[in-house]
Design an enzyme around this catalytic site. Structure first.
Site, PDB file in Angstrom:
ATOM      1  N   HIS A 194      10.554   6.821   7.813  1.00  0.00           N
ATOM      2  CA  HIS A 194      11.005   6.906   6.428  1.00  0.00           C
ATOM      3  C   HIS A 194      12.500   7.185   6.418  1.00  0.00           C
ATOM      4  CE1 HIS A 194       7.028   7.482   4.062  1.00  0.00           C
ATOM      5  NE2 HIS A 194       6.852   6.681   5.090  1.00  0.00           N
TER       6      HIS A 194
ATOM      7  N   ASN B 102      10.031   4.239   2.766  1.00  0.00           N
ATOM      8  CA  ASN B 102       9.923   3.735   4.126  1.00  0.00           C
ATOM      9  C   ASN B 102      11.201   2.973   4.480  1.00  0.00           C
ATOM     10  OD1 ASN B 102       6.836   3.957   4.878  1.00  0.00           O
ATOM     11  ND2 ASN B 102       6.931   3.343   2.740  1.00  0.00           N
TER      12      ASN B 102
ATOM     13  N   ARG C 195       0.843  -1.197   0.000  1.00  0.00           N
ATOM     14  CA  ARG C 195       0.000   0.000   0.000  1.00  0.00           C
ATOM     15  C   ARG C 195       0.883   1.255   0.000  1.00  0.00           C
ATOM     16  NH1 ARG C 195      -0.696   4.797   2.095  1.00  0.00           N
ATOM     17  NH2 ARG C 195      -0.174   3.923   4.129  1.00  0.00           N
ATOM     18  N   ASP C 196       1.557   1.478   1.095  1.00  0.00           N
ATOM     19  CA  ASP C 196       2.371   2.685   1.252  1.00  0.00           C
ATOM     20  C   ASP C 196       3.463   2.750   0.178  1.00  0.00           C
ATOM     21  OD1 ASP C 196       3.902   4.817   2.208  1.00  0.00           O
ATOM     22  OD2 ASP C 196       3.835   4.166   4.282  1.00  0.00           O
TER      23      ASP C 196
ATOM     24  N   CYS D 112       7.055   9.603   0.731  1.00  0.00           N
ATOM     25  CA  CYS D 112       6.138  10.680   0.399  1.00  0.00           C
ATOM     26  C   CYS D 112       6.640  11.339  -0.882  1.00  0.00           C
ATOM     27  CB  CYS D 112       6.154  11.673   1.560  1.00  0.00           C
ATOM     28  SG  CYS D 112       5.040  13.034   1.365  1.00  0.00           S
TER      29      CYS D 112
ATOM     30  N   HIS E 134       6.723   4.184  12.599  1.00  0.00           N
ATOM     31  CA  HIS E 134       6.700   4.178  11.127  1.00  0.00           C
ATOM     32  C   HIS E 134       7.691   5.230  10.638  1.00  0.00           C
ATOM     33  CE1 HIS E 134       4.186   3.831   7.255  1.00  0.00           C
ATOM     34  NE2 HIS E 134       5.066   4.772   6.990  1.00  0.00           N
TER      35      HIS E 134
HETATM   36 ZN    ZN Z   1       5.302   5.361   5.080  1.00  0.00          ZN
END
Ligand code: ZN
Length: 311
Positions: free
Chosen positions: A217, A257, A21-22, A248, A215
């Protein structure tokens, strides 16, 4: 085992794989549904117990994730692996609901920073919070585990420092609305380990009974150091992305990530168990690297696992 860590390190932590997903949502080229299904099925057989597989977001907003229902229908997930989907709003929840037998967790989200929230979902934080609170109750009532995620928890590229008290207050509201787990995202890689350690030590005191997830990055290369700081603060739940996918889109060129294989490798070398078979995970990362047709950022994918000659 090469080393032994401090006595207070947890014996085991949980890792949620968020790449499908991310990670995928930032890929410009459309990834075939069959590739997504194969990759998710492989990830779910590595020993990972949590996988975020997609999102019920409008197809015109994120075309890459428009096949969320098809992916859910296609995957074959072993017992003991929890499937999570991201739901952005009421409409997304209503799109997800008919498929609720195929997932275990729903993630709702907002940004701690007003400007980031407006740029990301075109609404003030207060509006998002009201939606998120409503969704968390609906998810719980449907018998699904409700999770919440707070983006820009450690800093915002538009506003700079984000006051931790604001983040704790948002998290407290989400917990009161039913969130069983809250993930704090370093969305653009601004966090440092000292900040992370202080943040989570206080968060764990302020939010008892809620699972607090880290979480990070790797935009500026600090993700593993931040993961260690979170671990030292007492965090036992992490999110990461195979191959170091994702990130992002702002600023352009930012990396993704924290790589799941880099995180797993570090944890195992420190004697912290994850239940993950690193070799199987690397097979999945090699597969996604082939699908995307470019070298990915993960270090362990390039260097291979640590091998000790004396073992
Ligand atoms: Zn992320």
């Amino acid at each position: 085992m090469a080393t032994t860590g401090p006595e207070d390190f947890p014996a085991r932590v949980t890792v949620r794989e968020v790449g499908p997903r991310d990670g995928f949502q930032n890929e410009p080229e459309s990834i075939p549904t069959s590739d997504k299904v194969r990759l998710i099925d492989a990830l779910a057989r590595t020993g990972l117990t949590r996988v975020e597989v997609g999102s019920f977001v409008r197809a015109d907003v994120i075309p890459q994730l428009a096949d969320g229902a098809e992916v859910l229908a296609g995957i074959a997930i072993p017992d003991g692996v929890d499937v999570a989907v991201l739901v952005p709003n009421q409409r997304g929840w209503e799109a997800a609901l008919p498929h609720k037998d195929r997932f275990d967790e729903v993630i709702v989200f907002l940004s701690a920073s007003e400007t980031h929230n407006v740029k990301n979902i075109n609404r003030p934080v207060a509006d998002s919070l009201a939606t998120v609170e409503s969704l968390l109750g609906q998810v719980r009532d449907a018998g699904i585990r409700p999770l919440a995620s707070i983006a820009t928890s450690f800093g915002c590229p538009y506003e700079g420092h984000v006051d931790p008290k604001r983040v704790y207050e948002l998290a407290g509201r989400m917990a009161a609305a039913g969130a069983e787990e809250i993930s704090f995202g370093d969305t653009t890689g601004m966090a440092n380990p000292r900040q992370v350690r202080t943040f989570y030590e206080e968060a764990l005191e302020r939010l008892p009974g809620v699972e607090l997830t880290a979480h990070f990055h790797n935009t500026r290369g600090s993700a593993l150091a931040n993961a260690l700081a979170a671990l030292e603060a007492g965090v036992t739940s992490f999110e990461s992305s195979f191959g170091e996918l994702g990130g992002c889109p702002v600023p352009p060129g930012s990396t993704g990530n924290i790589a799941t294989e880099d995180l797993i490798s570090m944890l195992h070398e420190m004697g912290v168990d994850t239940g993950v078979d690193l070799a199987k995970l690397l097979d999945a990362s090699r597969d996604v690297q082939r699908v995307l047709g470019r070298p990915l950022g993960s270090h362990v994918l390039t260097a291979g696992p640590v091998e000790w000659a004396d073992e």
